[in-house]
Design an enzyme around this catalytic site. Structure first.
Site, PDB file in Angstrom:
ATOM      1  N   CYS A   1      66.923 -42.198 -37.493  1.00  0.00           N
ATOM      2  CA  CYS A   1      67.458 -42.002 -38.835  1.00  0.00           C
ATOM      3  C   CYS A   1      66.485 -41.115 -39.625  1.00  0.00           C
ATOM      4  O   CYS A   1      65.286 -41.051 -39.316  1.00  0.00           O
ATOM      5  CB  CYS A   1      67.624 -43.355 -39.519  1.00  0.00           C
ATOM      6  SG  CYS A   1      68.067 -43.296 -41.270  1.00  0.00           S
ATOM      7  N   HIS A   2      66.997 -40.431 -40.664  1.00  0.00           N
ATOM      8  CA  HIS A   2      66.138 -39.603 -41.501  1.00  0.00           C
ATOM      9  C   HIS A   2      64.993 -40.420 -42.114  1.00  0.00           C
ATOM     10  O   HIS A   2      63.909 -39.886 -42.368  1.00  0.00           O
ATOM     11  CB  HIS A   2      66.950 -38.947 -42.624  1.00  0.00           C
ATOM     12  CG  HIS A   2      67.710 -37.745 -42.178  1.00  0.00           C
ATOM     13  ND1 HIS A   2      69.012 -37.820 -41.734  1.00  0.00           N
ATOM     14  CD2 HIS A   2      67.360 -36.435 -42.081  1.00  0.00           C
ATOM     15  CE1 HIS A   2      69.421 -36.604 -41.400  1.00  0.00           C
ATOM     16  NE2 HIS A   2      68.451 -35.751 -41.602  1.00  0.00           N
ATOM     17  N   THR A   3      65.227 -41.691 -42.374  1.00  0.00           N
ATOM     18  CA  THR A   3      64.180 -42.535 -42.953  1.00  0.00           C
ATOM     19  C   THR A   3      62.997 -42.653 -42.006  1.00  0.00           C
ATOM     20  O   THR A   3      61.832 -42.637 -42.433  1.00  0.00           O
ATOM     21  CB  THR A   3      64.737 -43.923 -43.295  1.00  0.00           C
ATOM     22  OG1 THR A   3      65.836 -43.775 -44.197  1.00  0.00           O
ATOM     23  CG2 THR A   3      63.673 -44.803 -43.934  1.00  0.00           C
TER      24      THR A   3
ATOM     25  N   HIS B   1      64.844 -48.437 -36.922  1.00  0.00           N
ATOM     26  CA  HIS B   1      65.526 -49.517 -37.634  1.00  0.00           C
ATOM     27  C   HIS B   1      67.039 -49.529 -37.408  1.00  0.00           C
ATOM     28  O   HIS B   1      67.729 -50.365 -37.979  1.00  0.00           O
ATOM     29  CB  HIS B   1      65.226 -49.439 -39.133  1.00  0.00           C
ATOM     30  CG  HIS B   1      65.730 -48.201 -39.794  1.00  0.00           C
ATOM     31  ND1 HIS B   1      65.111 -46.985 -39.676  1.00  0.00           N
ATOM     32  CD2 HIS B   1      66.825 -47.987 -40.571  1.00  0.00           C
ATOM     33  CE1 HIS B   1      65.771 -46.084 -40.359  1.00  0.00           C
ATOM     34  NE2 HIS B   1      66.832 -46.654 -40.906  1.00  0.00           N
ATOM     35  N   GLU B   2      67.558 -48.626 -36.582  1.00  0.00           N
ATOM     36  CA  GLU B   2      68.971 -48.690 -36.181  1.00  0.00           C
ATOM     37  C   GLU B   2      69.004 -49.055 -34.711  1.00  0.00           C
ATOM     38  O   GLU B   2      68.589 -48.250 -33.862  1.00  0.00           O
ATOM     39  CB  GLU B   2      69.648 -47.319 -36.364  1.00  0.00           C
ATOM     40  CG  GLU B   2      70.011 -46.980 -37.772  1.00  0.00           C
ATOM     41  CD  GLU B   2      70.857 -45.703 -37.839  1.00  0.00           C
ATOM     42  OE1 GLU B   2      71.288 -45.362 -38.949  1.00  0.00           O
ATOM     43  OE2 GLU B   2      71.080 -45.062 -36.801  1.00  0.00           O
TER      44      GLU B   2
ATOM     45  N   CYS C   1      68.532 -63.965 -46.843  1.00  0.00           N
ATOM     46  CA  CYS C   1      67.940 -65.289 -46.638  1.00  0.00           C
ATOM     47  C   CYS C   1      68.950 -66.400 -46.827  1.00  0.00           C
ATOM     48  O   CYS C   1      68.757 -67.525 -46.371  1.00  0.00           O
ATOM     49  CB  CYS C   1      66.752 -65.485 -47.572  1.00  0.00           C
ATOM     50  SG  CYS C   1      67.206 -65.693 -49.327  1.00  0.00           S
TER      51      CYS C   1
ATOM     52  N   CYS D   1      68.464 -67.211 -51.961  1.00  0.00           N
ATOM     53  CA  CYS D   1      68.038 -66.676 -53.259  1.00  0.00           C
ATOM     54  C   CYS D   1      69.259 -66.386 -54.139  1.00  0.00           C
ATOM     55  O   CYS D   1      70.391 -66.371 -53.655  1.00  0.00           O
ATOM     56  CB  CYS D   1      67.211 -65.409 -53.064  1.00  0.00           C
ATOM     57  SG  CYS D   1      68.174 -63.971 -52.528  1.00  0.00           S
TER      58      CYS D   1
ATOM     59  N   CYS E   1      71.522 -63.623 -52.758  1.00  0.00           N
ATOM     60  CA  CYS E   1      72.298 -64.009 -51.577  1.00  0.00           C
ATOM     61  C   CYS E   1      73.427 -64.975 -51.942  1.00  0.00           C
ATOM     62  O   CYS E   1      74.491 -64.965 -51.309  1.00  0.00           O
ATOM     63  CB  CYS E   1      71.393 -64.636 -50.518  1.00  0.00           C
ATOM     64  SG  CYS E   1      70.337 -63.437 -49.664  1.00  0.00           S
TER      65      CYS E   1
ATOM     66  N   CYS F   1      68.711 -59.144 -51.403  1.00  0.00           N
ATOM     67  CA  CYS F   1      67.960 -60.373 -51.131  1.00  0.00           C
ATOM     68  C   CYS F   1      66.556 -60.314 -51.723  1.00  0.00           C
ATOM     69  O   CYS F   1      65.819 -59.349 -51.518  1.00  0.00           O
ATOM     70  CB  CYS F   1      67.887 -60.603 -49.626  1.00  0.00           C
ATOM     71  SG  CYS F   1      66.925 -62.057 -49.136  1.00  0.00           S
TER      72      CYS F   1
ATOM     73  N   ARG G   1      64.409 -58.029 -49.135  1.00  0.00           N
ATOM     74  CA  ARG G   1      64.764 -56.684 -49.585  1.00  0.00           C
ATOM     75  C   ARG G   1      63.831 -55.670 -48.931  1.00  0.00           C
ATOM     76  O   ARG G   1      62.667 -55.941 -48.665  1.00  0.00           O
ATOM     77  CB  ARG G   1      64.650 -56.610 -51.105  1.00  0.00           C
ATOM     78  CG  ARG G   1      65.223 -55.357 -51.711  1.00  0.00           C
ATOM     79  CD  ARG G   1      65.153 -55.415 -53.231  1.00  0.00           C
ATOM     80  NE  ARG G   1      65.811 -56.589 -53.791  1.00  0.00           N
ATOM     81  CZ  ARG G   1      65.970 -56.796 -55.090  1.00  0.00           C
ATOM     82  NH1 ARG G   1      65.527 -55.899 -55.960  1.00  0.00           N
ATOM     83  NH2 ARG G   1      66.571 -57.889 -55.526  1.00  0.00           N
TER      84      ARG G   1
ATOM     85  N   CYS H   1      72.499 -49.227 -40.164  1.00  0.00           N
ATOM     86  CA  CYS H   1      71.957 -48.442 -41.291  1.00  0.00           C
ATOM     87  C   CYS H   1      72.979 -47.450 -41.812  1.00  0.00           C
ATOM     88  O   CYS H   1      73.780 -47.761 -42.672  1.00  0.00           O
ATOM     89  CB  CYS H   1      70.657 -47.739 -40.897  1.00  0.00           C
ATOM     90  SG  CYS H   1      69.921 -46.822 -42.287  1.00  0.00           S
TER      91      CYS H   1
ATOM     92  N   ARG I   1      73.514 -38.368 -34.941  1.00  0.00           N
ATOM     93  CA  ARG I   1      72.688 -39.454 -34.437  1.00  0.00           C
ATOM     94  C   ARG I   1      72.362 -39.215 -32.972  1.00  0.00           C
ATOM     95  O   ARG I   1      73.232 -38.907 -32.161  1.00  0.00           O
ATOM     96  CB  ARG I   1      73.398 -40.808 -34.582  1.00  0.00           C
ATOM     97  CG  ARG I   1      73.259 -41.413 -35.980  1.00  0.00           C
ATOM     98  CD  ARG I   1      71.798 -41.710 -36.267  1.00  0.00           C
ATOM     99  NE  ARG I   1      71.585 -42.326 -37.571  1.00  0.00           N
ATOM    100  CZ  ARG I   1      71.303 -41.645 -38.678  1.00  0.00           C
ATOM    101  NH1 ARG I   1      71.243 -40.339 -38.664  1.00  0.00           N
ATOM    102  NH2 ARG I   1      71.096 -42.279 -39.816  1.00  0.00           N
TER     103      ARG I   1
END
Length: 389
Positions: free
Chosen positions: A47-49, A69-70, A99, A102, A105, A113, A117, A177, A361
């Site tokens: 991903c770009h992130t 993260h994907e 979670c 909270c 959530c 969250c 978060r 994502c 991707r």
């Protein structure tokens, strides 16, 4: 032979310093602790992130680090207190969490969250602040709580969505994502009606996912290009602001717009191009830290609505399994978003493709060897961008 409770040695692509090629090395992955899950990753994508934090531009560098993260994988073992998933479950690790306790959530209106978060600077686990990765006794830091560029990773249980075991992990992993972010921005936030007019600003993976959402909602005009879009606007071809052009094209403005570039100029255009009285603009793209924009208050008084969204307003554990089912029922297309595939050993090719703007991707197969393939059918759609500064 069970390896639960033991340190696992496995291959991982490690970013040792900013902007330098990742090295695939054998690392150690510690067992999961309280409220943690150890997952065997089968497929992950870039991903770009990941690229942004690998380049370490505009934020505090933290290296060595395992990005990613994907992804899609299978639970290998669980830590104390984990009851929602068990070994053998198919899951999507997700960069934000739920979670379920909270105020956010417990609210139907929010997915932000308090506990889980997104935190880009945390390099360890919530339970004790320590990393579960190491190499020769030296720590390797986590990324977004997921670190999926490792064959095994440890994730907080609130950051894994348990999904249908029949779902192909090499397709549905993009839902962790970009696809959910763009698709959800349209279907959950903008909510175009059947036959409505939609404009999408930015046609990277997130923008195309937003366009896919408009297609699924049966919008009659989607101003962008391909992937279900009906029209395309490039400012290089015109000498007037894009919001004025779109208003002329649509008889007053679109019903919904989704901004996916992070450009503040595009944000203003996305807001000002929606129809007065009922138009809704949704901001998805992340601006630079010090950015701001200005628009005249009359646009609000004329009953235009401006909204923001995070992860498409999806709650990771509660909602993402349902999005996977949409794919399984052929209500949602994912295959066309995957333009390349490489084995883990060739992960740096994925970075090269993205930096060159080739494809959407790149799927990274966690088998250490194999071949690279390119989805030429999908590449036919690229490159397009409906907003050019």
């Amino acid at each position: 032979m069970s390896i639960a409770g033991q340190v696992i040695r496995c291959k991982a692509a490690v970013a040792w310093e900013a902007g330098k090629p990742l090295f695939v090395k054998e690392i150690e992955v510690a067992p999961p602790q309280k409220n943690e899950v150890r997952v065997k990753i089968h497929f992950t994508s870039l991903c770009h992130t990941d690229v942004y934090f690998w380049e370490a531009k505009g934020q505090n560098p933290l290296f060595p680090r395992i990005l990613g993260h994907e992804a899609g994988g299978v639970v290998e073992s669980v830590g104390k207190g984990v009851i929602d998933v068990q070994p053998g479950d198919h899951v999507l690790p997700i960069f934000t969490g739920e979670c379920k306790e909270c105020p956010h959530c417990l609210s139907e209106a929010s997915n932000m969250c308090d506990l889980l978060r997104i935190n880009t600077e945390r390099g360890g686990m919530l339970h004790d602040g320590h990393t579960r990765f190491s190499k020769d006794g030296k720590p390797i830091y986590h990324f977004l709580g997921t670190s999926t560029f490792s064959k095994y990773t440890v994730v907080h249980v609130g950051q894994v969505a348990k999904i249908n075991p029949e779902a192909p992990l090499d397709k549905v992993c993009v839902l962790s994502c970009e696809m959910s972010t763009g698709f959800g921005a349209t279907v959950n936030v903008a909510k175009p009606k059947k036959g409505g007019f939609v404009a999408v600003f930015g046609l990277g993976a997130v923008g195309l996912a937003a366009a896919e959402g408009a297609r699924v909602c049966e919008a009659s005009r989607i101003i962008a290009k391909k992937f279900g879009c009906t029209e395309f606007v490039n400012l290089k071809d015109h000498n007037k602001p894009v919001q004025e052009l779109i208003a002329e094209m649509t008889g007053g403005g679109v019903d919904c717009s989704i901004e996916c570039t992070g450009s503040t100029q595009a944000m203003v255009s996305a807001f000002e191009c929606v129809h007065d009285g009922w138009g809704v603009a949704v901001l998805v793209g992340v601006p630079s830290r010090d950015d701001s924009f200005k628009t005249h208050p009359i646009h609000f008084l004329n009953e235009r609505t401006l909204r923001g969204t995070f992860f498409g307003n999806y709650k990771p554990r509660s909602d993402i399994p349902g999005v996977v089912e949409k794919y399984m029922k052929k209500e949602l297309e994912l295959d066309k978003f995957i333009t390349h595939s490489v084995p883990l050993l060739d992960i740096n090719k994925a970075f090269e493709y993205m930096l060159r703007g080739e494809g959407l991707r790149c799927m990274i197969r966690m088998d250490a060897s194999g071949t690279t393939w390119i989805n030429s059918t999908t590449l036919f759609y690229l490159p397009f961008t409906p907003y050019v500064e």
